[in-house]
Write an enzyme that holds these catalytic residues in place. Structure first.
Site, short mmCIF file in Angstrom:
data_model
loop_
_atom_site.label_atom_id
_atom_site.label_comp_id
_atom_site.label_asym_id
_atom_site.label_seq_id
_atom_site.Cartn_x
_atom_site.Cartn_y
_atom_site.Cartn_z
N TYR A 1 -54.01 -6.65 3.86
CA TYR A 1 -54.53 -5.61 4.75
C TYR A 1 -54.51 -4.25 4.06
O TYR A 1 -53.93 -4.08 2.99
CB TYR A 1 -53.71 -5.56 6.05
CG TYR A 1 -52.35 -4.89 5.93
CD1 TYR A 1 -51.30 -5.50 5.25
CD2 TYR A 1 -52.12 -3.64 6.50
CE1 TYR A 1 -50.06 -4.88 5.14
CE2 TYR A 1 -50.87 -3.01 6.40
CZ TYR A 1 -49.85 -3.65 5.72
OH TYR A 1 -48.63 -3.02 5.62
N LYS B 1 -50.62 -5.97 -0.75
CA LYS B 1 -50.38 -5.48 0.62
C LYS B 1 -50.56 -6.64 1.58
O LYS B 1 -51.58 -6.78 2.26
CB LYS B 1 -51.31 -4.29 0.92
CG LYS B 1 -50.77 -3.41 2.03
CD LYS B 1 -51.42 -2.05 2.01
CE LYS B 1 -51.07 -1.19 3.23
NZ LYS B 1 -49.66 -1.06 3.54
N GLU C 1 -38.59 1.39 -2.30
CA GLU C 1 -39.50 2.15 -1.43
C GLU C 1 -38.96 2.10 -0.02
O GLU C 1 -37.92 1.49 0.22
CB GLU C 1 -40.91 1.56 -1.50
CG GLU C 1 -40.98 0.10 -1.06
CD GLU C 1 -42.39 -0.49 -1.13
OE1 GLU C 1 -43.37 0.25 -1.21
OE2 GLU C 1 -42.48 -1.73 -1.08
N1 PDD Z 1 -47.94 1.11 5.00
N2 PDD Z 1 -44.84 0.93 0.98
C1 PDD Z 1 -44.98 0.11 2.03
C2 PDD Z 1 -44.10 -1.09 2.12
C3 PDD Z 1 -45.95 0.40 3.01
O1 PDD Z 1 -46.10 -0.44 4.06
C4 PDD Z 1 -46.74 1.56 2.90
C5 PDD Z 1 -47.78 1.93 3.91
C6 PDD Z 1 -46.55 2.39 1.78
C7 PDD Z 1 -47.38 3.64 1.56
O2 PDD Z 1 -48.67 3.29 1.10
P1 PDD Z 1 -49.94 4.21 1.41
O3 PDD Z 1 -49.63 5.57 0.90
O4 PDD Z 1 -51.02 3.54 0.66
O5 PDD Z 1 -50.15 4.21 2.91
C8 PDD Z 1 -45.60 2.04 0.83
C9 PDD Z 1 -48.99 1.28 5.97
C10 PDD Z 1 -49.29 2.67 6.36
C11 PDD Z 1 -48.72 0.34 7.13
O6 PDD Z 1 -48.30 -0.77 6.88
O7 PDD Z 1 -48.96 0.72 8.28
#
Ligand code: PDD
Length: 279
Positions: free
Chosen positions: A32, A147, A179
């Protein structure tokens, strides 16, 4: 906000559904993206589509669309939902196979799902006081660079954080910061901005990438390196970044204040730079 996209069609979100045998449902066999939309425009869409392509390759699923097709269908969905400030969710599952079977089906027909949600600004307290975090052992698998929708460990970590009165859980492996449960982590240590270097256990966040670019362009020294919990505990500032949260100041870690215990100057500078780039 109530128009969804499903396999080539727009339809009311409440009517959008996939079969019970969908492998996304049965196995979290799906990837996703969450893309922020500012004033009707998907922000850093190319970067999100590139990461989506990497995630699909990582789970051995052919990309169902070219980037042009993705752009066309996602922009049409944003328009159908009235534009404005949104978060755009998209998911590709390996589709429904005739029977539940762990083995990959030979010629899967993916299900492509997208919908929009409103993106509300966070409470003013987030920026006045910052947010609290807890650190915890990272119990996720080691392919976090993709992701994947396999987010149960992240969800439980977020719940642990919420139960502790915190906004985010910071995930550790062997005492090193990876993270957040749904964000990337930055810290100012000895005056230098530092963020854990990319590795398979970390999602290459789009906001993380933007921040690194903005720091470089504005002569803010920034290192991608190893960051230990001990270093994080002595940091002057900590931030968490994501497409939804942009950049939050972290003012508590494991019930102790971070730096002055208040949102701090480099965070404020980076927040301004992010806002300028979304305008
Ligand atoms: N998640 N690390 C994880 C585990 C995350 O789920 C996310 C973001 C990030 C930050 O990535 P980005 O800057 O590309 O949004 C880092 C999204 C927002 C979510 O699952 O809703």
């Amino acid at each position: 906000m109530d128009i969804a996209y499903l396999n080539g069609q727009q339809l009311p979100l409440a009517q959008a559904s996939v079969p019970v045998l969908d492998r996304g449902l049965l196995f979290a066999d799906a990837v996703y993206e969450v893309i922020p939309v500012y004033a009707g425009k998907a922000f850093l869409l190319d970067e999100h589509l590139q990461r989506l392509a990497n995630s699909l390759a990582g789970i051995r699923l052919a990309n169902p669309h070219t980037d042009d097709q993705w752009q066309g269908l996602l922009n049409a969905l944003i328009d159908a939902n009235g534009g404005g400030d949104l978060s755009l969710y998209l998911q590709v599952t390996r589709g429904a196979a005739p029977r539940r079977d762990h083995r990959l089906p030979e010629n899967p027909t993916p299900n492509v799902i997208a919908f929009c949600q409103s993106r509300k600004p966070p409470d003013a307290a987030v920026f006045d006081q910052g947010v609290a975090t807890i650190s915890m052992q990272d119990t996720r698998w080691t392919h976090c660079q993709f992701k994947s929708t396999s987010l149960l460990a992240n969800i439980l970590a977020s719940d642990d954080a919420a139960r502790a009165g915190a906004t985010e859980a910071i995930m550790l492996r062997d005492g090193q910061v990876m993270e957040g449960a749904s964000s990337n982590i930055f810290a100012v240590i000895d005056g230098v901005v530092q963020t854990p270097r990319l590795r398979p256990e970390i999602l290459p966040g789009i906001t993380r990438g933007l921040l690194l670019k903005l720091a470089k362009a504005n002569a803010v020294e920034c290192l991608e390196t190893d960051v230990s919990l001990a270093q994080l505990k002595s940091a002057e500032e900590i931030w968490l970044t994501s497409s939804i949260r942009e950049i939050f100041p972290v003012t508590r870690l494991d019930e102790q204040p971070v730096g002055t215990g208040k949102p701090s100057p480099i965070w404020a500078q980076m927040r301004r730079l992010i806002h300028a780039s979304t305008a």
